[in-house]
Write a protein that holds these residues in place. Structure first.
Motif, PDB file in Angstrom:
ATOM      1  N   VAL A 168      -3.622  -0.325 -11.749  1.00 54.67           N
ATOM      2  CA  VAL A 168      -2.569   0.435 -11.067  1.00 54.67           C
ATOM      3  C   VAL A 168      -2.086  -0.349  -9.857  1.00 54.67           C
ATOM      4  CG1 VAL A 168      -2.028   2.561  -9.795  1.00 54.67           C
ATOM      5  CG2 VAL A 168      -3.516   2.646 -11.816  1.00 54.67           C
ATOM      6  N   ILE A 169      -0.780  -0.379  -9.658  1.00 51.46           N
ATOM      7  CA  ILE A 169      -0.198  -0.933  -8.432  1.00 51.46           C
ATOM      8  C   ILE A 169       0.481   0.207  -7.690  1.00 51.46           C
ATOM      9  CG2 ILE A 169       1.551  -2.473  -7.447  1.00 51.46           C
ATOM     10  CD1 ILE A 169       1.072  -4.386  -9.745  1.00 51.46           C
ATOM     11  N   GLU A 170       0.071   0.393  -6.449  1.00 46.37           N
ATOM     12  CA  GLU A 170       0.695   1.412  -5.602  1.00 46.37           C
ATOM     13  C   GLU A 170       1.803   0.746  -4.801  1.00 46.37           C
ATOM     14  OE1 GLU A 170      -1.340   4.738  -2.948  1.00 46.37           O
ATOM     15  OE2 GLU A 170      -1.229   2.831  -1.851  1.00 46.37           O
ATOM     16  N   ASN A 171       3.035   1.183  -5.015  1.00 46.59           N
ATOM     17  CA  ASN A 171       4.182   0.624  -4.315  1.00 46.59           C
ATOM     18  C   ASN A 171       4.676   1.607  -3.260  1.00 46.59           C
ATOM     19  OD1 ASN A 171       6.143  -1.383  -3.871  1.00 46.59           O
ATOM     20  ND2 ASN A 171       7.623  -0.362  -5.201  1.00 46.59           N
ATOM     21  N   MET A 172       5.419   1.088  -2.289  1.00 48.22           N
ATOM     22  CA  MET A 172       5.973   1.915  -1.206  1.00 48.22           C
ATOM     23  C   MET A 172       4.874   2.585  -0.391  1.00 48.22           C
ATOM     24  SD  MET A 172       9.222   3.704  -3.111  1.00 48.22           S
ATOM     25  CE  MET A 172      10.275   2.774  -4.213  1.00 48.22           C
ATOM     26  N   ALA A 173       3.814   1.837  -0.127  1.00 45.57           N
ATOM     27  CA  ALA A 173       2.742   2.338   0.735  1.00 45.57           C
ATOM     28  C   ALA A 173       3.218   2.322   2.186  1.00 45.57           C
ATOM     29  CB  ALA A 173       1.490   1.496   0.538  1.00 45.57           C
ATOM     30  N   GLY A 181      -2.186   5.937  -5.328  1.00 45.17           N
ATOM     31  CA  GLY A 181      -2.607   4.840  -6.192  1.00 45.17           C
ATOM     32  C   GLY A 181      -4.073   4.934  -6.560  1.00 45.17           C
ATOM     33  N   ALA A 182      -4.913   5.186  -5.568  1.00 42.97           N
ATOM     34  CA  ALA A 182      -6.346   5.314  -5.824  1.00 42.97           C
ATOM     35  C   ALA A 182      -6.633   6.509  -6.733  1.00 42.97           C
ATOM     36  CB  ALA A 182      -7.094   5.457  -4.501  1.00 42.97           C
ATOM     37  N   GLU A 183      -5.891   7.602  -6.515  1.00 45.96           N
ATOM     38  CA  GLU A 183      -6.083   8.781  -7.355  1.00 45.96           C
ATOM     39  C   GLU A 183      -5.690   8.495  -8.798  1.00 45.96           C
ATOM     40  OE1 GLU A 183      -4.187  13.248  -8.008  1.00 45.96           O
ATOM     41  OE2 GLU A 183      -3.768  12.152  -6.156  1.00 45.96           O
ATOM     42  N   ALA A 184      -4.565   7.811  -8.992  1.00 50.36           N
ATOM     43  CA  ALA A 184      -4.129   7.478 -10.346  1.00 50.36           C
ATOM     44  C   ALA A 184      -5.138   6.570 -11.043  1.00 50.36           C
ATOM     45  CB  ALA A 184      -2.757   6.813 -10.315  1.00 50.36           C
ATOM     46  N   PRO A 190       3.046  -2.489   0.604  1.00 48.53           N
ATOM     47  CA  PRO A 190       3.678  -1.710   1.668  1.00 48.53           C
ATOM     48  C   PRO A 190       5.195  -1.694   1.564  1.00 48.53           C
ATOM     49  CG  PRO A 190       2.997  -3.839   2.509  1.00 48.53           C
ATOM     50  CD  PRO A 190       2.466  -3.748   1.110  1.00 48.53           C
ATOM     51  N   LEU A 191       5.798  -0.665   2.132  1.00 46.64           N
ATOM     52  CA  LEU A 191       7.259  -0.642   2.233  1.00 46.64           C
ATOM     53  C   LEU A 191       7.721  -1.870   3.003  1.00 46.64           C
ATOM     54  CD1 LEU A 191       7.956   3.102   3.030  1.00 46.64           C
ATOM     55  CD2 LEU A 191       8.997   1.812   1.164  1.00 46.64           C
ATOM     56  N   SER A 192       8.800  -2.489   2.521  1.00 47.63           N
ATOM     57  CA  SER A 192       9.257  -3.733   3.127  1.00 47.63           C
ATOM     58  C   SER A 192      10.764  -3.832   3.011  1.00 47.63           C
ATOM     59  CB  SER A 192       8.598  -4.934   2.434  1.00 47.63           C
ATOM     60  OG  SER A 192       9.239  -6.140   2.782  1.00 47.63           O
ATOM     61  N   VAL A 193      11.413  -4.008   4.141  1.00 55.72           N
ATOM     62  CA  VAL A 193      12.862  -4.218   4.124  1.00 55.72           C
ATOM     63  C   VAL A 193      13.197  -5.521   3.413  1.00 55.72           C
ATOM     64  CG1 VAL A 193      14.898  -4.597   5.561  1.00 55.72           C
ATOM     65  CG2 VAL A 193      13.215  -2.878   6.238  1.00 55.72           C
ATOM     66  N   ALA A 194      12.374  -6.542   3.637  1.00 55.97           N
ATOM     67  CA  ALA A 194      12.614  -7.841   3.005  1.00 55.97           C
ATOM     68  C   ALA A 194      12.494  -7.751   1.485  1.00 55.97           C
ATOM     69  CB  ALA A 194      11.628  -8.875   3.551  1.00 55.97           C
ATOM     70  N   LEU A 195      11.601  -6.903   1.003  1.00 59.98           N
ATOM     71  CA  LEU A 195      11.443  -6.725  -0.441  1.00 59.98           C
ATOM     72  C   LEU A 195      12.720  -6.143  -1.043  1.00 59.98           C
ATOM     73  CD1 LEU A 195       9.553  -6.790  -2.929  1.00 59.98           C
ATOM     74  CD2 LEU A 195       8.820  -4.483  -2.306  1.00 59.98           C
ATOM     75  N   ARG A 196      13.284  -5.160  -0.369  1.00 61.29           N
ATOM     76  CA  ARG A 196      14.527  -4.556  -0.832  1.00 61.29           C
ATOM     77  C   ARG A 196      15.676  -5.548  -0.732  1.00 61.29           C
ATOM     78  NH1 ARG A 196      19.304  -4.041   1.572  1.00 61.29           N
ATOM     79  NH2 ARG A 196      18.292  -3.304   3.480  1.00 61.29           N
ATOM     80  N   ASP A 228      -1.751  -5.402 -22.365  1.00 62.03           N
ATOM     81  CA  ASP A 228      -2.347  -4.741 -21.205  1.00 62.03           C
ATOM     82  C   ASP A 228      -1.238  -3.985 -20.487  1.00 62.03           C
ATOM     83  OD1 ASP A 228      -5.084  -5.651 -21.331  1.00 62.03           O
ATOM     84  OD2 ASP A 228      -4.345  -7.637 -20.772  1.00 62.03           O
ATOM     85  N   VAL A 229      -1.587  -2.847 -19.901  1.00 64.46           N
ATOM     86  CA  VAL A 229      -0.597  -2.011 -19.228  1.00 64.46           C
ATOM     87  C   VAL A 229      -0.913  -1.930 -17.738  1.00 64.46           C
ATOM     88  CG1 VAL A 229       0.326   0.336 -19.025  1.00 64.46           C
ATOM     89  CG2 VAL A 229      -0.073  -0.657 -21.285  1.00 64.46           C
ATOM     90  N   ILE A 230       0.119  -2.155 -16.936  1.00 61.43           N
ATOM     91  CA  ILE A 230       0.018  -1.980 -15.480  1.00 61.43           C
ATOM     92  C   ILE A 230       0.868  -0.781 -15.102  1.00 61.43           C
ATOM     93  CG2 ILE A 230       0.520  -2.987 -13.228  1.00 61.43           C
ATOM     94  CD1 ILE A 230       0.082  -5.746 -14.457  1.00 61.43           C
ATOM     95  N   VAL A 231       0.250   0.193 -14.467  1.00 62.97           N
ATOM     96  CA  VAL A 231       0.939   1.425 -14.080  1.00 62.97           C
ATOM     97  C   VAL A 231       1.352   1.323 -12.619  1.00 62.97           C
ATOM     98  CG1 VAL A 231       0.753   3.925 -13.848  1.00 62.97           C
ATOM     99  CG2 VAL A 231      -0.384   2.765 -15.758  1.00 62.97           C
ATOM    100  N   VAL A 232       2.644   1.534 -12.351  1.00 64.14           N
ATOM    101  CA  VAL A 232       3.159   1.495 -10.979  1.00 64.14           C
ATOM    102  C   VAL A 232       3.435   2.918 -10.518  1.00 64.14           C
ATOM    103  CG1 VAL A 232       5.001   0.652  -9.466  1.00 64.14           C
ATOM    104  CG2 VAL A 232       4.191  -0.774 -11.368  1.00 64.14           C
ATOM    105  N   THR A 233       2.971   3.237  -9.318  1.00 64.03           N
ATOM    106  CA  THR A 233       3.197   4.558  -8.742  1.00 64.03           C
ATOM    107  C   THR A 233       3.445   4.415  -7.248  1.00 64.03           C
ATOM    108  OG1 THR A 233       2.289   6.798  -8.531  1.00 64.03           O
ATOM    109  CG2 THR A 233       0.742   4.965  -8.285  1.00 64.03           C
TER     110      THR A 233
END
Length: 383
Positions: A286-291, A309-312, A331-337, A254-259
């Motif tokens: 699809v996973i939308e990152n940096m929202a 993400g929704a468009e992809a 969502p964008l997250s300082v803690a994630l970085r 299975d493929v998960i596309v990140v955008t």
């Protein structure tokens, strides 16, 4: 009266090899066991190789287990190393009838997820590492292949890099035992670079197609992951050699596309999903990152736009002729970085962070769809 030696053997059956993740009694690592009249237990343990990195852990766990066995007053432990014949028997026992082949065929009960993106810099590796750890937190047996040979970063995100040197796997003859971090068995080309020659986590790899294909193939055949529930692959961005090789080697993945939310990034991301479909893989979502970045006043700052993400997902649904959902918007997250830089994934360091919650929701969705036996050969053999 029960034989104290039997109690010691039962205790040893609860000692797990930290690399292979199997009881040492099943691995042929217990040599001799006896308990004398004074309650002194004599135990022989055979390590797989000289300089085994798990030696201290195994010795500690054996001493604790034996000391707690009924009738044991003291422990006399002897450590030795397996003979070549014993190691060969071990590797044959672990690999079973399949031998030195790729175990992740379409008939395998392991679900394989290839995480891809159309372009670099969208946080694909961060998503992969955190998703793998979140799945392990749910009690699943998880492995990760860092297939981004040029831009390997999974070891650093999972805390397997110390002072610029990446933790190396253990070799038992021609079998490779991957390091384990946060319950996830991990393999990466970064683990095979020689720090003695100045090759560390920052070393560049300059390879062409055939070497890339051979590397991915060896990761799947020579690395002993054991019985996995989930195998995640962190693919390089784009639709190049590695993406094609993974399609050939793992046709049931299975493929998960990140955008990112940016429409231009989503446009490129769709291409990677289309290539996966062309190689026979299934585009899972699809996973939308940096929202949007939440602000103190409750508003959301959309640094990278919105809707990508929704468009992809919509375009991939049309291109693949089946529903491709938007799995999450991270969502964008300082803690994630910060977690990625520190080698402590956010799902561990700060599970309440909105980014961790979003990634964990994907883990819940994946964990809820275990691979079943329907339609798959059980390969029965007469006893």
């Amino acid at each position: 009266m029960a034989d104290p030696a039997d109690g010691v053997r039962s205790a040893l059956a609860r000692v797990i090899d930290p690399e292979i993740r199997r009881p040492i009694t099943e691995l042929g690592m217990v040599d001799a066991v006896s308990v004398d009249a004074a309650g002194r237990a004599s135990v022989g343990i055979k390590l797989t190789i000289v300089g085994c990195p798990a030696a201290d852990t195994i010795e500690r766990d054996v001493r604790e287990a034996v000391a707690a066995a009924p009738g044991v007053a003291s422990v006399d432990l002897t450590i030795s190393v397996m003979t070549p014949a014993e190691r060969a028997a071990l590797t044959e026992r672990l690999r079973g009838a399949r031998g030195r082949t790729n175990p992740f065929t379409p008939d395998s009960l392991t679900r394989v997820y290839a995480v891809t993106s159309g372009k670099g810099g969208v946080g694909k590796s961060t998503v992969t590492a955190n998703l793998a750890v979140a799945l392990a937190q749910r009690g699943l047996r998880v492995g990760v292949v860092d297939a981004d040979v040029y831009g390997f970063s999974i070891p650093g995100i999972l805390g397997l890099v110390h002072d610029g040197i990446t933790q190396q796997p253990t070799r038992v003859d021609d079998m490779i035992l991957p390091p384990v971090a946060f319950g996830v068995k991990t393999i990466s080309i970064g683990m095979f670079l020689d720090p003695a020659r100045g090759q560390g986590a920052s070393t560049a790899v300059a390879w062409r197609g055939p070497m890339l294909h051979r590397t991915i193939s060896q990761f799947l055949t020579d690395v002993y992951f054991g019985d996995l529930d989930m195998l995640l692959l962190d693919l390089p961005p784009g639709t190049g050699d590695v993406a094609i090789s993974v399609g050939q080697l793992l046709p049931g993945a299975d493929v998960i596309v990140v955008t990112t939310p940016q429409p231009a990034a989503a446009d490129v991301a769709v291409r990677s999903g289309v290539v996966a479909k062309q190689t026979g893989q299934n585009v899972f979502g699809v996973i939308e990152n940096m929202a949007g970045l939440p602000q103190p006043d409750g508003t959301v700052l959309e640094l990278f736009g919105s809707g990508g993400g929704a468009e992809a997902a919509a375009r991939l649904s049309e291109a693949t002729e089946h529903d491709v959902p938007l799995l999450a918007s991270v969502p964008l997250s300082v803690a994630l970085r910060q977690g990625g830089d520190a080698g402590e994934p956010i799902v561990v360091a700060d599970p309440a962070d909105p980014a961790a919650v979003a990634i964990s929701s994907v883990a819940d969705r994946i964990a809820a769809r275990p691979r079943g036996l329907a339609g798959r050969s059980l390969n029965p053999r007469p006893r």
